[in-house]
Design an enzyme around this catalytic site. Structure first.
Site, short mmCIF file in Angstrom:
data_model
loop_
_atom_site.label_atom_id
_atom_site.label_comp_id
_atom_site.label_asym_id
_atom_site.label_seq_id
_atom_site.Cartn_x
_atom_site.Cartn_y
_atom_site.Cartn_z
N GLU A 119 0.84 -1.21 0.00
CA GLU A 119 0.00 0.00 0.00
C GLU A 119 0.87 1.26 0.00
OE1 GLU A 119 -3.03 -0.27 -0.61
OE2 GLU A 119 -3.87 -2.04 0.37
N HIS A 142 -2.74 2.15 8.19
CA HIS A 142 -3.86 1.44 7.58
C HIS A 142 -4.05 0.14 8.35
CE1 HIS A 142 -6.24 -1.00 4.94
NE2 HIS A 142 -5.23 -1.81 4.71
N HIS A 144 -7.27 -3.07 9.75
CA HIS A 144 -8.51 -3.77 9.40
C HIS A 144 -9.39 -3.98 10.65
CE1 HIS A 144 -6.05 -5.97 5.96
NE2 HIS A 144 -6.20 -4.68 5.72
N HIS A 214 -12.73 -3.30 3.37
CA HIS A 214 -11.30 -3.55 3.47
C HIS A 214 -10.70 -3.04 4.79
CE1 HIS A 214 -7.04 -3.14 1.47
NE2 HIS A 214 -6.98 -3.50 2.73
P1 13P Z 1 1.15 -5.45 3.08
O1 13P Z 1 1.55 -6.72 3.79
O2 13P Z 1 1.74 -5.37 1.70
O3 13P Z 1 1.48 -4.25 3.94
O4 13P Z 1 -0.42 -5.48 2.85
C1 13P Z 1 -1.33 -5.58 3.89
C2 13P Z 1 -2.63 -4.92 3.61
O5 13P Z 1 -3.37 -4.65 4.53
C3 13P Z 1 -2.99 -4.58 2.22
O6 13P Z 1 -4.09 -3.74 2.18
ZN ZN Z 2 -5.35 -3.77 4.00
#
Ligand code: 13P
Ligand code: ZN
Length: 269
Positions: A119, A142, A144, A214
Site C-alpha cells: 500500500e 492502515h 482492518h 477492506h
Molecule cells: P502489506 O503486507 O503489503 O502491507 O499489505 C497488507 C494490507 O493490509 C494490504 O491492504
Molecule cells: Zn489492507
C-alpha cells in the site's frame, strides 16, 4: 547485529513507537496475518552519515510523481510482514526508504532489503498531500478493524456522512477527537493507484478514510495519534453493535447535545 538505530536515540524512539502500535493492532484483532501497514516520515531525524550511506537496493519506481517527498526518508512496514512480528523485531520486518530526487522512485537504506508495504502508493500519497498543505503530520496507518469494516458491508452506511454522524452520536469523545469525521472510499483494488488517489480526495475533507469492505486509514502527528483516532472510532462502533445485540437501536446523542459539543469544543463541522 549492527543496526542504523545504534547510537541514534531519536530514530530508535520513533521506530519503537511504531513497534508499540503494531503490537496494539495485533492485540485488537485488527491485524490478521500481514494485514495493515504503517509508514512514518523520519526525515527530521536523519543525520548526515545516514544520508550518505550506500543504499542496499537499486532505485525502485513508486509509479507516481510525489513532488513534496523529494529527499524524504520513511520507515515502512514490509509487505507480507506481520504486525505481531514488527512489534518484536521492527528492523527485520520494516524498511527505511529514501525518496530520490526524481520524486518517483526510492532506494532501501537499511538494515535489511525488506520490500515496503504493497500500500506504499496510498501511504506516500497521504504524506505528499500532508506536506503539501503544510501539515506537521508524520504518521500514516492502515488497519482492518473488524467492527468498522463490517459496517461498510451495509450500503446505508456508505452514504455520505451517515457513518460519521452515527459514530459521533455514540459517545462525545468521538465527536471531539475525530471532529472532521470519516470519509468513505468505495471498494477499490488493494495497493492500486486508484485507491491512493481516492484516499487523498477524502483526506481533504475528513480526518480518517474508510476503504469499503477492506479497512481504514488514519494520519497523525505521530503513530500513537493515528492509532488513537481509529481506536476511538472503533469504540463508537462497539457501543452501537453492543446496543444492537442487546436488542435495541441506540438513541445516540441528540442534535442539541451535538451542537453544544461543537460550540464548547470549537469543532470545525
Ligand atoms: P502489506 O503486507 O503489503 O502491507 O499489505 C497488507 C494490507 O493490509 C494490504 O491492504
Ligand atoms: Zn489492507
Amino acid at each position: 547485529m549492527k543496526s542504523i538505530l545504534d547510537n541514534r536515540p531519536l530514530l530508535a524512539k520513533q521506530v519503537a513507537e511504531v513497534a508499540e502500535v503494531a503490537g496494539y493492532l495485533w492485540q485488537k484483532g485488527w491485524a490478521e496475518r500481514n494485514g495493515g501497514n504503517i509508514t512514518i516520515n523520519i526525515t527530521a531525524v536523519i543525520d548526515d552519515e545516514l544520508r550518505q550511506m550506500r543504499p542496499i537496493s537499486e532505485p525502485i519506481p513508486i509509479g507516481k510523481v510525489l513532488p513534496q517527498l523529494k529527499d524524504c526518508f520513511f520507515f515502512c512496514k514490509g509487505t507480507n510482514k506481520r504486525m505481531r512480528d514488527l512489534s518484536r523485531q521492527p528492523m527485520e520486518n520494516g524498511a527505511v526508504i529514501h525518496i530520490l530526487d526524481d520524486c518517483s522512485s526510492y532506494v532501501i537504506v537499511a538494515d535489511k532489503p525488506v520490500k515496503p508495504t504493497s500500500e506504499l502508493s496510498s501511504h506516500l500519497s497521504m504524506h505528499n498531500y500532508l506536506i503539501g498543505k503544510g501539515s506537521n503530520y508524520k504518521a500514516a496507518l492502515h488497519t482492518h478493524p473488524i467492527d468498522l469494516v463490517a459496517m461498510t458491508h451495509h450500503p446505508a452506511f456508505l452514504e455520505k456522512d451517515v457513518l460519521t454522524n452515527l459514530l459521533w452520536s455514540m459517545i462525545p469523545e468521538t465527536r471531539a477527537f475525530c471532529p472532521r469525521g470519516l470519509g468513505i472510499v468505495p471498494y477499490k483494488l488493494p495497493g492500486s493507484f486508484d485507491l491512493a488517489d481516492a484516499t487523498i480526495r477524502e483526506l481533504a475533507e475528513y480526518d480518517v478514510v474508510m476503504w469499503e469492505k477492506h479497512g481504514i486509514c488514519a494520519v497523525g502527528e505521530n503513530i500513537m495519534e493515528a492509532f488513537d483516532m481509529v481506536d476511538t472510532l472503533s469504540k463508537s462502533a462497539q457501543i452501537y453493535l453492543t446496543a444492537k445485540s442487546m436488542g435495541f437501536e441506540p438513541q445516540g446523542t441528540t442534535p442539541e447535545q451535538m451542537k453544544e459539543l461543537k460550540e464548547v469544543f470549537g469543532l470545525p463541522k
